[in-house]
Design an enzyme around this catalytic site. Structure first.
Site, short mmCIF file in Angstrom:
data_model
loop_
_atom_site.label_atom_id
_atom_site.label_comp_id
_atom_site.label_asym_id
_atom_site.label_seq_id
_atom_site.Cartn_x
_atom_site.Cartn_y
_atom_site.Cartn_z
N SER A 168 19.93 -21.13 -33.52
CA SER A 168 20.42 -21.71 -32.27
C SER A 168 20.62 -23.22 -32.45
O SER A 168 21.30 -23.64 -33.37
CB SER A 168 19.47 -21.39 -31.11
OG SER A 168 20.06 -21.71 -29.87
N ASP A 412 25.81 -12.02 -28.52
CA ASP A 412 25.36 -13.39 -28.25
C ASP A 412 26.51 -14.27 -27.77
O ASP A 412 27.44 -14.55 -28.53
CB ASP A 412 24.75 -13.98 -29.51
CG ASP A 412 24.23 -15.40 -29.30
OD1 ASP A 412 24.05 -15.80 -28.13
OD2 ASP A 412 23.98 -16.08 -30.31
N HIS A 440 21.11 -13.14 -29.99
CA HIS A 440 20.87 -14.49 -30.48
C HIS A 440 19.89 -14.48 -31.65
O HIS A 440 18.79 -13.94 -31.55
CB HIS A 440 20.31 -15.31 -29.33
CG HIS A 440 20.53 -16.78 -29.45
ND1 HIS A 440 21.74 -17.35 -29.73
CD2 HIS A 440 19.67 -17.82 -29.29
CE1 HIS A 440 21.63 -18.67 -29.74
NE2 HIS A 440 20.38 -18.98 -29.49
#
Length: 476
Positions: A168, A412, A440
């Site tokens: 991320s 995601d 994710h």
């Protein structure tokens, strides 16, 4: 078959055998929380407060952890620098089902993980005033990583090369670290790496609808419409609504509807399709609507979302305005400062087919940033993209590092801020893990309850391991 090919074949065989039946570790917001084990004591590094002002000699203590279970101190070996982002850290990766651990075991690596400044126990200050928060930025964080890992590596006998891994925001840091410091690290895994800073990120919610599919999208839109009807009725109906959702702390309209939309988006983002979609679809097919449908959704937000992803209280402006630093509560204010001051990624409702309420718009985000940090705090995302690249729509601003693998998950929505089709596939490949629950950072942490079939998670991890091995061998 030569020895090098045999070694790669054995490594790939190891990864395929150990990554079945994956567990899903708990995470904080966009960042995985590493749930602690007494086997890994916290250690501390004296870090420079301001890397860009040589007249400022202030320092602070930054926490880090080591997992050396697979490392041979006598012979030395590679180092995996696992980069953390917007949340506290209480251990290094240590589960045998964690991809970082799988890679370390296969390649006899040491895992080192450094807590991000202004998160967890690594805050330089006891108060998060705007004056103090000026030292919180991704630029400072990259310098922290470089200063720390060079010092750490120098103290090891026969220390090998360094590979960075992050997911991320920290996936972006992993890619940016490789771009900025190619002499320190030989390669980077950027899992769901959000390297494209976007101000008005309507593409996020547009992709949530893609991940949800038509039936679930319609169900979530029905919930939003029912909530809007009860909320704007005011009086006792509004109060009853807030009680059903246990969201009484959200006294501002924007905070409330942002929280509601986030519960939906994050559920798809992290692979909780079954938990959020099926009960709503069943309820609608059984004729539920209005308050009854809201009650079905509240059962999910309270008993599933609220136990893994957050609480309504954390979305309240008053919560985020609290400047007193608390390692367990202050991450929200710190992260909002990063988004409001430089990174953006604001997620307003798109004009068409929106799951999120239209109450969540750019006016809300700009007002919210001002409420938290005052006038003048607003991100210049173009400066971020100019500095590192990452804009897929602009060939001149596409990331241009080498030895960076961008990985993503099908469900995601953050894929829309990452690299899906590299302009430099020979040195900067990208790969997607595909399945309904593949969300994710799926290649690092797996899917909740295991990934549905068919999926290519084993193949994506095998590719990651193969590339890490090649990066290390090519630089011997």
């Amino acid at each position: 078959m030569n020895n090098k090919l045999i070694k790669i074949f054995v490594i790939i065989s190891i990864i395929v055998n150990v990554i079945n039946s994956l567990a899903y570790p708990k995470h904080y917001d966009e960042e995985l929380i590493l749930d602690g084990s007494g086997s890994f004591p916290a250690q501390w590094f004296t870090q420079t407060l301001d890397h860009f002002n040589f007249q400022n000699n202030q320092t602070f203590q930054q926490k880090y952890y080591i997992n050396d279970q697979y490392y041979n101190y006598q012979d030395g070996g590679p180092i995996i620098l696992y980069i953390n982002g917007e949340g506290p850290v209480s251990s290094p990766p240590y589960s045998s089902e964690d991809a970082v651990v799988i890679y370390a075991q296969a390649l006899n690596c040491m895992i080192v993980t450094l807590e991000h400044r202004f998160y967890g126990e690594s805050s330089p200050f006891s108060e998060l005033t705007v004056e103090n928060l000026q030292y919180l930025s991704h630029q400072q964080a990259l310098e922290d990583l470089a200063t720390f890992i060079v010092s750490f590596q120098s103290q090891l006998k026969n220390a090998g090369h360094i590979v960075t891994i992050g997911g991320s925001y920290s996936g972006a840091l992993s890619a940016w670290f490789r771009i900025k410091y190619p002499h320190i690290t030989v390669g980077s895994i950027a899992s769901s790496g959000v390297v494209h800073a976007i101000l008005d990120f309507t593409a996020f919610d547009s992709y949530v609808a893609v991940a949800a599919g038509p039936e679930c999208t319609s169900a979530l839109q029905a919930v939003t419409a029912a909530v809007e009807k009860e909320y704007f009725a005011g009086g006792s109906r509004q109060q009853q609504l807030l009680q059903i959702l246990q969201a009484e702390a959200l006294v501002e309209i924007g905070d409330f509807f942002y929280w509601l939309g986030d519960t939906m988006a994050e559920s798809l983002q992290y692979g909780y399709y079954d938990e959020v979609c099926y009960p709503l679809i069943d309820a609608i097919n059984s004729g539920s609507s209005g308050v009854d449908l809201i009650t079905v959704y509240s059962n999910y937000t309270i008993n599933s979302w609220g136990k893994t992803l957050g609480t309504p209280d954390e979305y309240a402006t008053a919560w985020q305005q609290n400047i007193t630093y608390d390692p367990s509560k202050s991450a929200d204010r710190s992260w909002w400062y990063q988004t409001c001051s430089s990174l953006g990624w604001f997620q307003p409702a798109p004009a068409q087919n929106s799951i999120r309420s239209s109450m969540v718009n750019m006016t809300y985000f700009q007002t919210h940033c001002q409420q938290l940090f005052g006038q003048g705090i607003w991100p210049n995302v173009n400066a971020v993209n100019l500095q590192y690249g990452g804009d897929q729509s602009n060939p001149l601003l596409n990331a241009a590092g080498s030895n960076i693998l961008f990985t993503s998950g099908y469900s995601d929505p953050w894929t829309q801020a990452s690299i899906l089709n590299s302009n430099y596939p020979n040195v900067e490949p990208s790969v997607m893990t595909t399945c309904r629950k593949c969300g994710h950072c799926v290649d690092l942490r797996g899917c909740p309850g295991g990934c549905d079939l068919p999926n290519n998670l084993d193949q994506v991890r095998a590719l990651s391991l193969k590339l890490i091995s090649q990066w290390l061998n090519l630089n011997n």
